[in-house]
Design an enzyme around this catalytic site. Structure first.
Site, short mmCIF file in Angstrom:
data_model
loop_
_atom_site.label_atom_id
_atom_site.label_comp_id
_atom_site.label_asym_id
_atom_site.label_seq_id
_atom_site.Cartn_x
_atom_site.Cartn_y
_atom_site.Cartn_z
N THR A 1 -8.61 -14.34 -23.42
CA THR A 1 -7.85 -13.45 -22.50
C THR A 1 -6.12 -13.54 -23.21
O THR A 1 -5.64 -12.46 -23.09
CB THR A 1 -7.52 -13.85 -20.91
OG1 THR A 1 -9.17 -13.63 -20.38
CG2 THR A 1 -6.74 -12.94 -20.03
N GLU B 1 -6.80 -19.35 -13.25
CA GLU B 1 -6.57 -18.37 -13.80
C GLU B 1 -5.35 -18.40 -14.78
O GLU B 1 -5.48 -18.16 -16.13
CB GLU B 1 -6.56 -17.11 -13.19
CG GLU B 1 -7.73 -16.62 -12.71
CD GLU B 1 -8.65 -15.84 -13.52
OE1 GLU B 1 -9.17 -16.70 -14.62
OE2 GLU B 1 -8.69 -14.65 -13.89
N1 HSE Z 1 -6.58 -8.42 -16.18
C1 HSE Z 1 -6.76 -9.33 -16.83
C2 HSE Z 1 -6.60 -8.69 -18.55
C3 HSE Z 1 -8.14 -9.91 -16.75
O1 HSE Z 1 -7.10 -7.83 -18.51
O2 HSE Z 1 -6.03 -9.43 -19.26
C4 HSE Z 1 -8.78 -10.95 -17.47
O3 HSE Z 1 -8.37 -12.21 -16.79
#
Ligand code: HSE
Length: 309
Positions: free
Chosen positions: A181, A128
């Site tokens: 992201t 991630e």
């Molecule tokens: N919490 C993360 C975001 C989730 O909203 O950026 C996506 O990886």
């Protein structure tokens, strides 16, 4: 076992007020991965179908997550990985989390489960990190543990599984634009006002309370994000209309799924969720934009083995 086939489900992170800490697992959509032991040490990605992703294991989230596991549990053999993507990269429903979790879950099975599902999270978040440039477990935790999960502390990986009402269903609409992201995080403000921090804490606390007490009304009142959604909503086609429509047709609440562009809505009951999905789709049809829809139950068991040899 020398080979495993794994179902790697999609997930919804943030769930409005739970930025970077809350997420749940879906069961309608997911990738498949085949992982097999090889005499050649290390990780070798040999097939990727459905997406154009790097084969080099240092550049692939599954490769990075798998390597981090092998750094802690060394073997004199290696693993080859085949990835069959159904979850589009940059869709907001945990594409990289599914691959990262799939790799470590499959390898752990082939090693005789030296790690618990919870322990696998620390390896999966390495994948991630590669995808988003920051460390958060709000997608990988629900994929590995199933259901709703809350990350109390990312450093110690203090992660709590939450109960949820069994009649909670989710509608997902995924407009087919890729939103990385890292880009979606770059629009966020690093500082927030005390007033907004109070509102957000009140909503996340109430949402968790609603999940524990099966209080659909409280869940509905709590699905509000004052910190992140206002900055990201412009990145998503027709976001405000999608949200308004889902609520008008009876959804408990709606928001950005993960970092977008997918939008989720939670509803009480499958029938309601299905009609919310259809009404949201009607908003995107005139925009001449390719999109996908899903209506799913919350997946309470998470990632699973579907075959082995
Ligand atoms: N919490 C993360 C975001 C989730 O909203 O950026 C996506 O990886």
């Amino acid at each position: 076992m020398n080979e495993v086939k794994v179902f790697c489900p999609a997930s919804v992170a943030n769930v409005s007020c739970g930025f970077d800490i809350l997420g749940f697992c879906l069961d309608e959509i997911g990738d498949e991965m085949i992982i097999r032991k090889t005499s050649k040490p290390g990780i070798n990605i040999i097939k990727i179908k459905g997406e154009n992703l790097p084969y080099e294991s240092k550049k692939n989230v599954a490769g990075v997550a798998a390597t981090s596991l092998l750094n802690e549990f060394s073997t004199d053999f290696g693993f080859e990985i085949e990835i069959y993507k159904n979850i589009k990269a940059g869709s907001g429903i945990g594409s990289s989390a599914a691959s990262s979790a799939g790799a470590v879950f499959g390898i752990n099975e082939l090693l005789g489960r030296p790690f618990s599902r919870k322990e696998l999270i620390k390896f999966a978040i390495k994948g991630e990190e590669l995808a988003s440039g920051s460390i958060h477990a709000d997608n990988v935790a629900p994929v590995l543990l199933g259901g709703f999960t809350l990350v109390r502390d990312i450093n110690s990986l203090d992660i709590v599984s939450l109960p949820f009402p069994k009649n909670l269903f989710v509608s997902i609409i995924h407009p087919e634009i890729e939103l990385k992201t890292s880009d979606s995080r770059s629009v966020l403000k690093q500082k927030v006002t005390l007033e907004k921090a109070i509102q957000q804490s009140a909503n996340i606390a109430s949402l968790v309370s609603g999940l524990y007490s099966n209080d659909y009304n409280l869940i509905s009142r709590s699905l509000i994000d004052v910190l992140v959604e206002p900055h990201r909503s412009d990145l998503i086609p027709a976001f405000n209309e999608l949200k308004k429509t889902s609520i008008a047709y009876g959804a408990l609440g709606s928001g950005i799924s993960g970092s977008g562009p997918s939008v989720f809505a939670l509803s009480k009951g499958k029938k309601k969720a299905k009609s919310v999905t259809i009404e949201m789709a009607k908003i995107l049809i005139p925009l001449n934009l390719k999109f996908h829809t899903y209506t799913s139950q919350i997946n309470s068991t998470g990632i699973k083995l579907i075959d082995f040899k």
